[in-house]
Every structure is written in C-alpha cells, then in structure tokens.
Design a protein around this motif. Sequence first.
Motif, PDB file in Angstrom:
ATOM      1  N   TYR A  20       0.814  -1.217   0.000  1.00  0.00           N
ATOM      2  CA  TYR A  20       0.000   0.000   0.000  1.00  0.00           C
ATOM      3  C   TYR A  20       0.851   1.272   0.000  1.00  0.00           C
ATOM      4  N   VAL A  71      -0.164   4.317  -1.940  1.00  0.00           N
ATOM      5  CA  VAL A  71      -1.398   5.012  -1.581  1.00  0.00           C
ATOM      6  C   VAL A  71      -1.077   6.321  -0.850  1.00  0.00           C
ATOM      7  N   GLU A  96      -5.040  -4.271  -9.514  1.00  0.00           N
ATOM      8  CA  GLU A  96      -5.215  -3.739  -8.159  1.00  0.00           C
ATOM      9  C   GLU A  96      -4.199  -2.636  -7.862  1.00  0.00           C
ATOM     10  N   THR A  97      -2.970  -2.792  -8.373  1.00  0.00           N
ATOM     11  CA  THR A  97      -1.918  -1.801  -8.113  1.00  0.00           C
ATOM     12  C   THR A  97      -2.284  -0.446  -8.695  1.00  0.00           C
ATOM     13  N   TYR A 137      -4.324   1.543  -6.435  1.00  0.00           N
ATOM     14  CA  TYR A 137      -3.601   2.257  -5.379  1.00  0.00           C
ATOM     15  C   TYR A 137      -3.195   3.658  -5.855  1.00  0.00           C
ATOM     16  N   CYS A 166      -4.235   7.226  -4.374  1.00  0.00           N
ATOM     17  CA  CYS A 166      -3.222   8.243  -4.062  1.00  0.00           C
ATOM     18  C   CYS A 166      -3.624   9.595  -4.657  1.00  0.00           C
TER      19      CYS A 166
END
Length: 681
Positions: free
Chosen positions: A323, A326, A422-423, A426, A430
């Motif tokens: 994470y 993020v 999924e990345t 993040y 952010c």
Amino acid sequence: MKNLFVLFTKNQPFIYKVFLFVISTFLIIYLLPKGGQFKYNFQKGKPWQYENLYAPFSFTIKKDAETIKKEEENSIANVIPYFEYNSEKATQSRVDFSDLLDNVYVDSLYSTSKSETKRIGLSILNEVYTNGVINEIYPYAPDKIVYLTKGNGIEEIAYSQLFKEINLKNKINAEISKTASKDINPLLQKLLGRTLVSNVDFNSNLTQKAIDSEVKAINPNRGIIEKGGRIIAKGEVVEGDKFQILNSLKSEYQSQVWSESNLLWLLIGYSLLVSLVFLMLFLFLKKYRPEIYENNNKVTFIFFNVFLMVLLTTFVVKLDAKYVYVVPLCILPLILKAFFDPRLGLFVHVLTILLLGFVVPNSFEYMFLQIIAGIVTILTVSELYKRANLFISVGQITLIYIIGYFAFFLIQEGNIQSLEAETFGYFILCGLATLFAHPLIYFYEKIFGLVSDVSLLELSDTNSKLLKELSNKAPGTFHHSLNVANLAEAAANEIGANAMLIRVGALYHDIGKMLNPTFFTENQANSINSHTELDPKESAQIIINHVILGIEIARKYNLPDRVIDFIRTHHGTSLVYYFYKMERDMNGSANLEDFTYPGPIPFSKETAILMMADSVEAASKSLKDPTSSKIDSFVEKIIDNQMEHGQFLNSNITFKDIQVIKKVLKKKLNNIYHLRVEYPE
C-alpha cells in the motif's frame, strides 16, 4: 549568569534551529528500520552490475510470495472440514413425528395402516439421521472426506453421506416406491417436512484450527546456499531463481540479530546520513531563501511536513508494503508551493524521498516514480485557488504514476500476464488523497499563521468588510488602490513575481487613510484643504501616520503578515517632500526626520513593485494635459529618484526588472490617459 542569559537571548533563533535539527534527526532515525542495509542494488530483468557475488554466510532460499500463496491455497483446499452431530435433535425429530402422526392419522382415509405408516416414516428418519441432516450446501465435492464429531468420537465420512433437507421429497418417493403404500405419500411428505430438522452443523472453529495448522506447517524455504557458494556472476540477468536467491540474501542480511556494538554503528551511520539531508535543507534555505531561514515558524512548518510524510509512509510500510503508493507524497511539494515557491517545494520533496529510500522496498523504483511525480506536481499545479486546476493536475500525476509503474513492470517481468490491476487502483487512491491538499492548506494557515493563494483570493474580494468600509469612508483612496492594484499586477506578471499577492497588498496598502480621509487629496470633494490650518510638521505627521494606522487596522482585521508587509513598506523611508519644502520655506530649515516615513524599505520584488506603482499612480493625477512623452518622463523621474535614495537595496530586484516595470507602467498610464475623440454637442 547574566552574560549567559544575554548570549542565549541574542542567539535564540539559531539555538532553536539547532534544537529543531537535532530533534528532527532523532525522530527520523527512530522511524528507520533497525537492520543492516543491503549494499547491492538490483532489479529483476536487469544485468548484475557488480563483480561475482559469493554467499558471505550460509542462508536459506525463501519461496516467493506467489509460490507460498499457491501452497496456502492447496493446503486450505486439502484440509478436512469438521461437522458436529447433534443426537438430541435426531431423537426429538422421531418423537415429534410419532406424536404428530397419532394426532392426524384417520383410518378411513388411508389403506395403509397407522403402524405401517409409522414404520416407514421412522425408517426414513433413522436412515437420514445415521450420518445426520444439514440444511446448507457447502462447496465440497461429493467424495470430499469430512470429519463428523459425535460426542467424544470422530467419524470419517464422505460429504455426500450427509443428508440434505432439500432431498427429503425424493427420499420419501424412493422409500414409498418399494412398498404398496403410495396413498400415504402426501401424508408422509407433510409430516416429515414438519418434523425433520437439521442436526449437523459446520464446526468453523475446529476447521479454522486445522487450516491454521496446515498453513503454519508450510515451509517458507525451498533450499539452502552454503557459505562461499557463487550466487550470481557479473553480467548475468537477475531473473527467476537468481532474483529469489538475491532477495533471500537481502532479507537474511537485513533481519540478522544485531549486537549492541553493531546497533551503535548502525545508529551512527543513520545519524550522519539523516543529518546530511537536513543540513542540505538548512544550507539551501540560508543561501537561497534567507527570509524563510530567518523565520523559525516557517522552518518548523517545513520540517514538520517532512517528518509527517516519513511517519505516514513508515506506518503504511509496516502495515503492508504493497500500500506504499497510496500515501499521497505529492501533497508535500504541492503545499510548499502554495505557501512558498516551486523550487523550494521540489527541493524538499527530493530530500524527503531520499529519507524514504531507507524505508520502502524497491527503493530505486519508488524514488524514481516519486521524483517524477513531484516534478509533474510542480510543473502542472498552478493557481491552486482555481479548483479545476487541482483536479486536472491530480489526474496528470496519477497518469504519470501509472505509466511509470507499468514501464518498470515491463522491464522486470518482460510481459503483462501477471500484471495486477489492483496496483493501479492504489495510484488512483493516491490521486484522490492528494485532493486533501485544500483542507490541509486551510488547517496549516490556522495553525502556522501562513497565507496561501487561496486565502489571497478571498482577501482580493472588494466586497469584503474592510474594503467595503474603505470604499465608504475614503472612496478616492479606494479608487486609487484599485488603480495601483491593476498597475502592480501587470508589472508583476511581466517579471514573474507573485501577482495575486501584490494585488491584495495594493488593495489594502492605504487602509490607514480611512481614519482621516479628508487629509488626503484624493478624498477631498471640494477645494477646501484640511491642511491649510495646520503646521507643515503636523500635516506631515498625519500623512506619515497613515502607515502606522494601516498596520493597526490590518492587525485588528487579522490580515496576514505578508499583506501587512505592503502597508509597512509602500513608502519605505521616503520624504514627504511637499510639507518638508513648505517648512523649509517658512522657517529657513527643516528636520528631515520629521518628514520621513519610518520604513522599512521594500524587501521583496512584490513590495518594490507596489512602491513604484503607488508613487506613479498618485503622481499621475497631478499631470496636466498628459502626453506620452510627459508620462514617460515622469515615470522615469519618480522611479529613478527612488533608486537614488536606496529604496530597492533590500528587495532582490534587478535593473532589468526595474526597466521592465517602467515599460509596463508607461504603457498602462498611456492607455489610461490616451486622447479621446471630442463628441459634438
């Protein structure tokens, strides 16, 4: 003791900076990981750039996360689930069936006897309750082995041997078909449907313990490298087993138990590196931003933001390193740009990333992406007070993150098959978190007493209470302030100064005049001059006092110090020449100090521009039949006179800037006083 106190008082700002330096270094070191830093930097898919690497000690090869995840999934799939059998419910079901049958059975309605009906019903119940009845369908194959606990014993059966309530109708039909008693089918369907209850429940507690035991039993290692064994040769591509072995060595190196002596050297190393980072920050401020360096409140604000970003990132990494992206690190340059300038924002951003390089995994990738994102933040986020600009810039920053990460992934993996969407989520989170900059700026303004362009925009509203009061009490001064604001803003745009700040400063620079408006010619509605009955010295004092009164009013209305600076400096240490000459003519001599503004002189480009624009605009009202040549001449004369008297020595403004400002002021005044066509009556 007295000398020591005097020395402390005299050097208090410097002592505070030393204290801030020490405490910041200590806090950052406390957050850094307490383990050795692996001295080799490597990336998957890139050649090994160092000499041949041999194992410095024996260590185990760790399985990669994907392998361990698959083994965990296989272990969970192979775990035998537990079900709990309740014999009391089975017994009660039989009793309920018998009682209900006795109450509803009528001999004349059925050809099958009551005893036969009971026998068939109990036979069905006995059969289905042999292994038990469940009312939920679980995702197990029919031949999946399960454990069935009965009291203190455990039986091993196939999942299909547990009877499902939904199969009751088919079970009754099958049993009835074996006999000649088809007429009692509806009765049995009704009675068994009411009395059959599930007596087998899934035992999640025992099953979870079995899962935990299996997962715990997974060996995270898949081999061992003996001391002295070659790990990788120079030029070999870091991939596959080589990459995993290097990661294992890095992990083992960083997780070694450090003795007290090793820990001491580690702390000394961290102290030197962190101190260098903060020393560079202090030197940058002292050399290129001395006005910020001298202001301990602003220095504290900068250090606080650096520490906050390191603290937040460290917390996220300890929680789960995946994470880390993020954390909205781009808020740092964005906020520093809003309060100070882009160059300082980017410099502090880079220093913060250098500190985070000790904390985050894949430090090269992280630092590269964050530096690029910081540069994009500085280049794209302009006029933060315009809400649309922030949204557009955040979109651009998020896009840069995604492109950069995608490029690194291609370099490391050589394909996109294992790319996880999924990345990218993040990075979007952010970007959304970066929008928190607006409320954070407001919070910082209240806590640290700073002012941003957002606040300046609010102050520039001419419908604000203070400017409304100025326009009502001193309309001429208000009109003069508007003209000065337009002139100064145009000049600021030409030389790259803060146009919004100088506009606000121009609007408020003469608010001190509204306490005695008729003593200033722009507010005199008729030919009566309030100064005719006063001594020249008294008149000069009233004129000079509008600066002091303006500062008092500004503080009463909680105007920011950056705006008050324009009130303090817009006349510098210039001379009220009209009344000075009058005093000299009347008495033969005059004391210069009685007719001189207290200062200080302008100490920034913005305050210098306001002094020029204010003097030129006020003097332009005295021009008779203004022509282009007259305007050019008097602009040159006024500004050159200010330069001769050293009014711009502290303002960090160049001769080139002054020439550009003169050109802008001449152009603007020529546009104001251009000749108009005489309309016929």
